[in-house]
Design an enzyme around this catalytic site. Structure first.
Site, PDB file in Angstrom:
ATOM      1  N   LEU A  10     -14.152  12.810  21.755  1.00  0.00           N
ATOM      2  CA  LEU A  10     -13.209  13.906  22.020  1.00  0.00           C
ATOM      3  C   LEU A  10     -12.173  14.055  20.918  1.00  0.00           C
ATOM      4  CD1 LEU A  10     -12.453  13.145  25.783  1.00  0.00           C
ATOM      5  CD2 LEU A  10     -13.798  15.055  24.909  1.00  0.00           C
ATOM      6  N   ASP A 125       6.786  12.319  20.384  1.00  0.00           N
ATOM      7  CA  ASP A 125       5.706  12.980  19.645  1.00  0.00           C
ATOM      8  C   ASP A 125       5.098  14.121  20.468  1.00  0.00           C
ATOM      9  OD1 ASP A 125       4.036  13.487  17.520  1.00  0.00           O
ATOM     10  OD2 ASP A 125       2.574  11.937  18.032  1.00  0.00           O
TER      11      ASP A 125
HETATM   12  N1  LIG Z   1      -7.299  11.871  28.906  1.00  0.00           N
HETATM   13  C1  LIG Z   1      -7.878  12.661  28.001  1.00  0.00           C
HETATM   14  N2  LIG Z   1      -8.764  13.602  28.376  1.00  0.00           N
HETATM   15  C2  LIG Z   1      -9.343  14.400  27.461  1.00  0.00           C
HETATM   16  N3  LIG Z   1      -9.084  14.361  26.145  1.00  0.00           N
HETATM   17  C3  LIG Z   1      -8.206  13.439  25.712  1.00  0.00           C
HETATM   18  C4  LIG Z   1      -7.567  12.540  26.604  1.00  0.00           C
HETATM   19  N4  LIG Z   1      -6.731  11.755  25.913  1.00  0.00           N
HETATM   20  C5  LIG Z   1      -6.836  12.142  24.633  1.00  0.00           C
HETATM   21  N5  LIG Z   1      -7.734  13.149  24.501  1.00  0.00           N
HETATM   22  C6  LIG Z   1      -8.110  13.855  23.247  1.00  0.00           C
HETATM   23  O1  LIG Z   1      -8.077  12.959  22.161  1.00  0.00           O
HETATM   24  C7  LIG Z   1      -7.070  13.379  21.204  1.00  0.00           C
HETATM   25  C8  LIG Z   1      -6.385  12.153  20.628  1.00  0.00           C
HETATM   26  O2  LIG Z   1      -5.772  11.426  21.678  1.00  0.00           O
HETATM   27  P1  LIG Z   1      -4.398  10.654  21.490  1.00  0.00           P
HETATM   28  O3  LIG Z   1      -3.380  11.634  21.011  1.00  0.00           O
HETATM   29  O4  LIG Z   1      -4.071   9.900  22.736  1.00  0.00           O
HETATM   30  O5  LIG Z   1      -4.805   9.631  20.348  1.00  0.00           O
HETATM   31  P2  LIG Z   1      -3.896   9.057  19.183  1.00  0.00           P
HETATM   32  O6  LIG Z   1      -4.727   8.105  18.386  1.00  0.00           O
HETATM   33  O7  LIG Z   1      -2.661   8.489  19.773  1.00  0.00           O
HETATM   34  O8  LIG Z   1      -3.586  10.393  18.388  1.00  0.00           O
HETATM   35  P3  LIG Z   1      -2.362  10.754  17.411  1.00  0.00           P
HETATM   36  O9  LIG Z   1      -2.936  10.701  16.030  1.00  0.00           O
HETATM   37  O10 LIG Z   1      -1.993  12.157  17.841  1.00  0.00           O
HETATM   38  O11 LIG Z   1      -1.262   9.764  17.661  1.00  0.00           O
HETATM   39  C9  LIG Z   1      -6.131  14.313  21.998  1.00  0.00           C
HETATM   40  O12 LIG Z   1      -5.522  15.289  21.201  1.00  0.00           O
HETATM   41  C10 LIG Z   1      -7.107  14.941  22.993  1.00  0.00           C
HETATM   42  O13 LIG Z   1      -7.715  16.073  22.417  1.00  0.00           O
END
Ligand SMILES: Nc1ncnc2c1ncn2[C@@H]1O[C@H](COP(=O)(O)OP(=O)(O)OP(=O)(O)O)[C@@H](O)[C@H]1O
Length: 435
Positions: A10, A125
């Site tokens: 995703l 964020d």
């Molecule tokens: N619970 C969920 N259900 C569906 N899609 C999700 C979910 N959690 C995250 N995603 C998808 O995955 C992407 C990345 O998730 P997340 O922001 O938690 O990761 P990250 O590694 O912390 O990213 P960032 O670089 O923004 O800090 C989100 O933008 C979303 O599109």
């Protein structure tokens, strides 16, 4: 993890890969976030910001962390699954959201955020990518940068997404507050109307400049965010660019919506309403009267098309040596190798004092001049204060035949710039001696 069958990827965030998966025990669809960092000890995970924050939250507008699994030194977060994020919805949208739809989204986000703040955290964020949507329901996700309110300043600097970053964070304040989340809410609310970010800065300096171009100069009587910052804004000029009317930029927003956005996007964090106060705003309690109907939904788009912020470069990563400054500024404007080559080539015949301007389309008659000054150009020489000074000016200059590229134009430094700057960003060691 054999309990979860991975279906597809995703997202690939900075902290982890996120997958859509099926819980084979219950057949439910879930989202699995596989952290990039390795974890040798189980206890390490309990200290993670995301876990600390989410364990304390229980709200319909905050993503639910169902389980944490540690396997072979890897950590997996199992979240409830959401269909998409707000960034995807905005990007795919062909006509603006109705005010009713915007109100519905924002009300939920603010209710979720109020819960986050009441539980003693701030998110830090907030951005459309971190707001997850299924049908009409929206939830706040990605608490990887969340911070406890009880933790004492000075806070470390952090890198949140630039376009939604509050001015006090851009200025590297060490004691910012949950009002940084309220600024992001203001920027997201504006974007829901226009379908494009309101402040799409290409660097930290450009971010401040874009804020300045729309909001105008902060009121010096209320502007307190300079006090604890390692960067500082000086408003020292004579020429004042008035703030733009938000209703001109967001013609499809009601007067109530404009008023709420204006309050949320206050330079002064203490003037931004908190989540509960925002929910009390008339925007959430009136029949909407939209002042302008839009025949073409794209007529309201700002000049910058919706895209992701580009590479982040921090000015303080570059030293005070003029070449270093020049390189730093050039990269900060546009980190493009070909542009950089052109800038460097053009600079060879122009002596040490250079300035160049960005391609801020909305203000093509008001170029951004970024001057590089050493202290003795100000008539002040103090070795301890050798550093970098930036100024934004609205002085008109005729190009004089130096090469022009997309995104840059070059002009030699002219003396009158030194007398008519209106905004200076200075490093901590240069206070009082910039321009
Ligand atoms: N619970 C969920 N259900 C569906 N899609 C999700 C979910 N959690 C995250 N995603 C998808 O995955 C992407 C990345 O998730 P997340 O922001 O938690 O990761 P990250 O590694 O912390 O990213 P960032 O670089 O923004 O800090 C989100 O933008 C979303 O599109």
């Amino acid at each position: 993890m054999e309990r979860y069958k991975i279906l597809k990827e995703l997202g690939d965030g900075s902290c982890g890969h996120v997958y859509k998966a099926r819980d084979m025990r219950t057949s439910e669809i879930v989202a699995v976030k596989r952290l990039k960092r390795k974890f040798c000890f189980w206890e390490e995970y309990t200290n993670l910001r995301e876990v600390k924050a989410l364990r304390k939250m229980n709200h319909p507008n905050i993503i639910k962390l169902r389980e944490v699994v540690k396997e072979n030194n890897e950590l997996f977060f199992i979240f409830e699954y959401m269909d998409c994020n707000l960034y995807q919805l905005i990007k795919e949208r062909e006509k603006p959201f109705s005010e009713e739809e915007i109100r519905c989204f924002m009300k939920q986000v603010l209710q979720g955020l109020s819960h986050v703040h009441k539980k003693g955290f701030f998110h830090r964020d907030l951005k459309p990518e971190n707001l997850l949507v299924t049908n009409d329901v929206i939830k706040i996700a990605d608490f990887g940068l969340a911070r406890e309110l009880s933790s004492m300043p000075p806070y470390t600097q952090y890198v949140s997404t630039r376009w939604y970053r509050a001015p006090e964070v851009l200025l590297q304040s060490l004691c910012y507050t949950p009002a940084v989340d309220m600024w992001a809410i203001g920027a997201i609310l504006a974007e829901l109307f226009t379908l494009t970010p309101i402040f799409p800065g290409e660097s930290e300096i450009d971010q401040l400049y874009k804020i300045y171009c729309i909001l105008g100069m902060p009121d010096s009587t209320c502007f307190t965010i300079g006090a604890n910052n390692s960067r500082r804004l000086d408003f020292v000029g004579h020429e004042v660019v008035p703030p733009m009317k938000l209703s001109d930029i967001i013609p499809n927003a009601s007067t109530e919506a404009i008023d709420l956005i204006t309050q949320l996007l206050s330079w002064d964090p203490s003037r931004r309403p908190d989540a509960d106060q925002s929910l009390q705003h008339p925007f959430f309690h009136v029949d909407t009267r939209v002042p302008h109907s839009l025949s073409d939904p794209f007529e309201l788009k700002l000049s910058n098309k919706r895209a992701k912020p580009n590479l982040e470069l921090k000015l303080h990563d570059f030293g005070p040596d003029p070449d270093d400054c020049f390189l730093g500024l050039t990269l900060a404007v546009k980190p493009s190798v070909s542009n950089l080559d052109v800038v460097q080539n053009a600079s060879r015949g122009m002596g040490k004092n250079m300035l160049f301007c960005s391609d801020f389309n909305d203000h093509s008659d008001q170029p951004v001049f970024w001057t590089l000054l050493s202290p003795d150009q100000n008539g002040v020489h103090n070795p301890a204060e050798t550093s970098l000074s930036l100024s934004f000016g609205s002085v008109q200059h005729q190009p004089i035949g130096v090469p022009q590229t997309t995104g840059f134009s070059f002009q030699p430094l002219q003396p009158n710039i030194l007398t008519t700057p209106f905004l200076t960003l200075s490093s901590p060691y240069q206070r009082g001696h910039c321009l």
